[in-house]
Design a protein around this motif. Structure first.
Motif, PDB file in Angstrom:
ATOM      1  N   ARG A   1       0.827  -1.214   0.000  1.00 43.38           N
ATOM      2  CA  ARG A   1       0.000   0.000   0.000  1.00 43.38           C
ATOM      3  C   ARG A   1       0.859   1.262   0.000  1.00 43.38           C
ATOM      4  O   ARG A   1       1.972   1.278   0.549  1.00 43.38           O
ATOM      5  CB  ARG A   1      -0.948   0.005   1.202  1.00 43.38           C
TER       6      ARG A   1
ATOM      7  N   HIS B   1     -10.465   0.221   8.471  1.00 41.63           N
ATOM      8  CA  HIS B   1     -11.155  -0.804   7.677  1.00 41.63           C
ATOM      9  C   HIS B   1     -12.056  -0.154   6.632  1.00 41.63           C
ATOM     10  O   HIS B   1     -12.728   0.852   6.897  1.00 41.63           O
ATOM     11  CB  HIS B   1     -11.998  -1.706   8.590  1.00 41.63           C
ATOM     12  N   ARG B   2     -12.051  -0.717   5.422  1.00 35.72           N
ATOM     13  CA  ARG B   2     -12.913  -0.244   4.342  1.00 35.72           C
ATOM     14  C   ARG B   2     -13.726  -1.412   3.801  1.00 35.72           C
ATOM     15  O   ARG B   2     -13.216  -2.512   3.629  1.00 35.72           O
ATOM     16  CB  ARG B   2     -12.086   0.345   3.187  1.00 35.72           C
TER      17      ARG B   2
ATOM     18  N   ARG C   1     -15.029  -1.223   0.816  1.00 38.77           N
ATOM     19  CA  ARG C   1     -14.638  -1.265  -0.593  1.00 38.77           C
ATOM     20  C   ARG C   1     -13.224  -0.690  -0.720  1.00 38.77           C
ATOM     21  O   ARG C   1     -13.006   0.482  -0.432  1.00 38.77           O
ATOM     22  CB  ARG C   1     -15.597  -0.430  -1.449  1.00 38.77           C
ATOM     23  N   PRO C   2     -12.238  -1.502  -1.133  1.00 35.91           N
ATOM     24  CA  PRO C   2     -10.873  -0.998  -1.274  1.00 35.91           C
ATOM     25  C   PRO C   2     -10.764  -0.015  -2.444  1.00 35.91           C
ATOM     26  O   PRO C   2     -11.656   0.066  -3.292  1.00 35.91           O
ATOM     27  CB  PRO C   2     -10.052  -2.259  -1.528  1.00 35.91           C
ATOM     28  N   CYS C   3      -9.669   0.710  -2.492  1.00 37.31           N
ATOM     29  CA  CYS C   3      -9.484   1.750  -3.507  1.00 37.31           C
ATOM     30  C   CYS C   3      -9.118   1.133  -4.860  1.00 37.31           C
ATOM     31  O   CYS C   3      -8.946  -0.084  -5.001  1.00 37.31           O
ATOM     32  CB  CYS C   3      -8.413   2.739  -3.055  1.00 37.31           C
TER      33      CYS C   3
ATOM     34  N   ALA D   1      -6.235  -1.483  -5.545  1.00 34.21           N
ATOM     35  CA  ALA D   1      -6.487  -2.911  -5.314  1.00 34.21           C
ATOM     36  C   ALA D   1      -7.066  -3.563  -6.572  1.00 34.21           C
ATOM     37  O   ALA D   1      -6.748  -4.714  -6.896  1.00 34.21           O
ATOM     38  CB  ALA D   1      -7.446  -3.090  -4.143  1.00 34.21           C
TER      39      ALA D   1
ATOM     40  N   CYS E   1      -2.126  -3.032  -5.065  1.00 32.24           N
ATOM     41  CA  CYS E   1      -2.183  -3.070  -3.607  1.00 32.24           C
ATOM     42  C   CYS E   1      -2.915  -4.324  -3.164  1.00 32.24           C
ATOM     43  O   CYS E   1      -3.917  -4.727  -3.778  1.00 32.24           O
ATOM     44  CB  CYS E   1      -2.900  -1.819  -3.070  1.00 32.24           C
TER      45      CYS E   1
ATOM     46  N   ALA F   1      -4.577  -4.521  -0.575  1.00 29.61           N
ATOM     47  CA  ALA F   1      -5.769  -4.028   0.119  1.00 29.61           C
ATOM     48  C   ALA F   1      -5.901  -4.595   1.534  1.00 29.61           C
ATOM     49  O   ALA F   1      -6.898  -5.242   1.866  1.00 29.61           O
ATOM     50  CB  ALA F   1      -7.032  -4.333  -0.685  1.00 29.61           C
TER      51      ALA F   1
ATOM     52  N   CYS G   1      -6.660  -2.984   3.977  1.00 31.58           N
ATOM     53  CA  CYS G   1      -7.790  -2.289   4.591  1.00 31.58           C
ATOM     54  C   CYS G   1      -9.074  -3.088   4.489  1.00 31.58           C
ATOM     55  O   CYS G   1     -10.029  -2.853   5.245  1.00 31.58           O
ATOM     56  CB  CYS G   1      -7.987  -0.916   3.929  1.00 31.58           C
ATOM     57  N   SER G   2      -9.125  -4.061   3.570  1.00 34.99           N
ATOM     58  CA  SER G   2     -10.342  -4.861   3.406  1.00 34.99           C
ATOM     59  C   SER G   2     -10.450  -5.973   4.443  1.00 34.99           C
ATOM     60  O   SER G   2     -11.511  -6.583   4.604  1.00 34.99           O
ATOM     61  CB  SER G   2     -10.365  -5.474   2.003  1.00 34.99           C
TER      62      SER G   2
END
Length: 613
Positions: free
Chosen positions: A148, A157-158, A160-162, A165, A170, A172, A174-175
């Motif tokens: 990342r 936490h997301r 939906r990753p950016c 991803a 990435c 991800a 965050c997912s």
């Protein structure tokens, strides 16, 4: 207590000494195994001219005791970085080079570019003197290892990753679907790549590819195969220098008269992967051993990567203490070596040759620049009929957007070259709305009033004033200067597009030839002040754009504001949150959460905002 008495009372103990001038300013910092012997030596016997000048300015000194020489060296480096004394050797450069930073202290480290080195547990690689090479390195890294690059910390936490991803740039984290071990493996591969340990990386990628194929994870195996090929292609393009296959830095310097330049080659796994150079000031009268010691202390105290071996073209003063200090910084043994034969000696000879070449190029470029600047000033004096050579030139510009956030700027050239330390910026305080003339008058009035008030930052008056604009701006400027008795300072305005030069009392502008050195100098000065003004104006506008109703709520500072917006996304969503939801935000307490609801027009449901924190 006078100097003689203080010298007599010096202890025979390791420590650091600070020399001060008559104004109380620190002019030199040094370290000593014995303060008694070292400090007294300055006031006894004959010295180099540079040391004699230093001693002539010493009005007082103080010292700090340490347990040993290594502690003294650490403290010396810290104090030199803090005070930048006039008579200490220092590394100078005309630009701040970027580094690649990996935040290894985080659970899911991120990859980013930075121009500042901070001891925060991160790994730094660089500096990259070639920005194109840095971009190419990043492109390769992001294609090979999807680590990342977002600035979010701690990672939120997301659902939906950016986009990174979705294009496989990435993993991800965050997912929440990525195993921390697998992510750390990718980070470790990035570090191996940047350390130049391509052989180790190739071996690991091959093992990972084979293991994935055995588990029938053919998609992962194919991805690893592509990574392996890309790394091997990079290895094939890498210049090889046979330095025994070690991780090492090779350090040399060149000097000519008062000019000196230090050069460092970074060799990892026997491959030269980069270099960095610095101009050294304050080296007059010093031996090569003293310069090498100062270069090592200055460079490695910056927080850069320290390899286990440093190859030196010259033996430094106090090599054993410096080696122990470097080992302390690295957290492992560091060997300082001055090779006498073999491939390492050849590498150092190459570094020294490069240092000599770079220094000669620098001196030649400086000579041409000085000659060109003087020729431009002489031409300007002749064409405009100036009473004397305009050594100090000042330019002024105003920047605003529809009257909002108006600012002024002053740029200064001395002998035809920018003196950025003398640049000044002004926040317009008395003018409302878009009025460049009045804003310019405020800036000039403040600048010259400060000179009259003996403000050292504005004490030196200019030989020439340039206004960015036309006749209107020129008349506004001269009105202020006339009121202050400064009409003798030649003042002109340079209008954009047609590049016409206006002077007071003449309706006809001066039209200099496009290839005129004088015009090019004025354009450079005008462009510098314009850039400086625009940059300051943009900073003010951006700062204002981030301002919100949260800034007016007591207890909500930048950190809490950032945490709130990260958690909720907007002020509207913050306004719709409950007291409990606000209290769940990092760094929040009940009293401030209640004030936020009240400030956003919400009730706190009867709860006491002054309750438990």
């Amino acid at each position: 207590m006078d100097l003689e008495e203080k010298l007599a009372r010096l202890p025979d103990h390791p420590g650091v000494y600070l020399m001060r001038d008559a104004k109380g300013e620190i002019i030199y910092v040094g370290k000593a195994a014995s303060l008694k012997n070292r400090v007294r030596s300055y006031f006894r016997g004959q010295h180099q001219p540079r040391t004699q000048v230093l001693v002539s300015h010493i009005a007082d000194f103080e010292y700090i005791l340490t347990d040993n020489e290594v502690e003294a060296l650490i403290l010396e480096c810290n104090l030199i970085k803090e005070h930048r004394p006039r008579y200490n050797v220092s590394l100078k450069d005309d630009k701040s080079y970027p580094y690649i930073k990996i935040t290894t202290q985080e659970q899911f480290p991120r990859l980013q570019i930075t121009r500042s080195l901070v001891r925060d547990g991160s790994r730094y690689f660089g500096p990259y003197t070639n920005v194109g090479a840095l971009r190419e390195t990043l492109k390769i890294l992001r294609g090979l290892f999807p680590v990342r690059t977002c600035r979010e910390t701690p990672l939120q936490h997301r659902s939906r990753p950016c986009l990174n991803a979705h294009i496989n740039r990435c993993l991800a984290p965050c997912s929440g679907t990525v195993d921390p071990g697998a992510y750390r493996e990718a980070v470790d591969n990035v570090i191996l790549f940047l350390e130049g340990k391509h052989t180790t990386l190739v071996k690991e990628l091959k093992e990972q590819m084979a293991a994935a194929a055995e588990r029938l994870e053919f998609e992962k195996a194919a991805r690893l195969r592509d990574q392996l090929r890309a790394v091997q292609e990079v290895c094939a393009r890498q210049k090889i220098t046979d330095a025994g296959g070690d991780d090492a830095d090779a350090v040399a310097f060149a000097r000519e008269g008062e000019a000196a330049l230090g050069l460092i080659f970074f060799s990892r796994g026997g491959k030269v992967i980069g270099r960095d150079h610095f101009f050294l000031t304050g080296t007059e009268g010093l031996s090569r051993a003293e310069i090498m010691a100062a270069l090592l202390k200055e460079y490695y105290s910056r927080g850069v990567e320290i390899p286990p071996q440093i190859l030196l073209h010259d033996e430094p003063d106090d090599a054993a203490t410096i080696a122990r200090w470097l080992g302390h910084l690295r957290g492992g043994r560091v060997d300082l070596k001055v090779p006498k034969r073999g491939s390492k000696l050849k590498l150092l000879q190459l570094v020294h040759e490069n240092a000599v070449s770079l220094l000669q190029e620098h001196l030649l470029a400086r000579q041409r620049q000085e000659e060109g600047g003087k020729a431009a000033l002489m031409e300007l004096q002749q064409v405009l009929g100036l009473p004397r050579l305009p050594r100090r030139m000042e330019a002024y510009d105003i920047s605003n957007f529809q009257g909002n956030s108006p600012v002024g700027a002053m740029a200064v050239f001395v002998d035809g070259r920018p003196l950025t330390s003398a640049y000044r910026r002004f926040q317009i305080k008395t003018v409302k709305g878009p009025n460049d003339f009045a804003s310019l008058q405020e800036v000039l009035s403040r600048r010259f009033h400060r000179a009259a008030g003996e403000d050292p930052r504005f004490a030196e008056l200019p030989d020439f004033v340039l206004i960015d604009g036309g006749l209107g701006q020129l008349h506004a400027a001269r009105e202020v200067m006339a009121a202050m008795g400064l009409t003798s300072i030649p003042t002109f305005a340079l209008a954009k597009e047609e590049e016409l030069l206006f002077r007071e009392g003449s309706p006809e502008p001066v039209r200099l030839p496009r290839d005129s050195r004088a015009l090019q100098l004025l354009q450079h000065l005008r462009d510098e002040v314009h850039r400086f003004a625009i940059t300051y104006h943009r900073q003010k506008r951006e700062k204002g754009a981030y301002r919100s109703v949260l800034d007016d709520i007591p207890g909500v500072g930048p950190k809490r504001k950032k945490a709130l917006l990260r958690r909720f996304g907007s002020v509207a969503k913050i306004s719709g949150a409950t007291l409990e939801e606000l209290m769940a935000v990092e760094g929040m307490n009940r009293a401030v959460a209640a004030r936020i609801l009240e400030g956003l027009g919400r009730k706190n449901n009867g709860e006491n905002p002054a309750g438990s924190p």
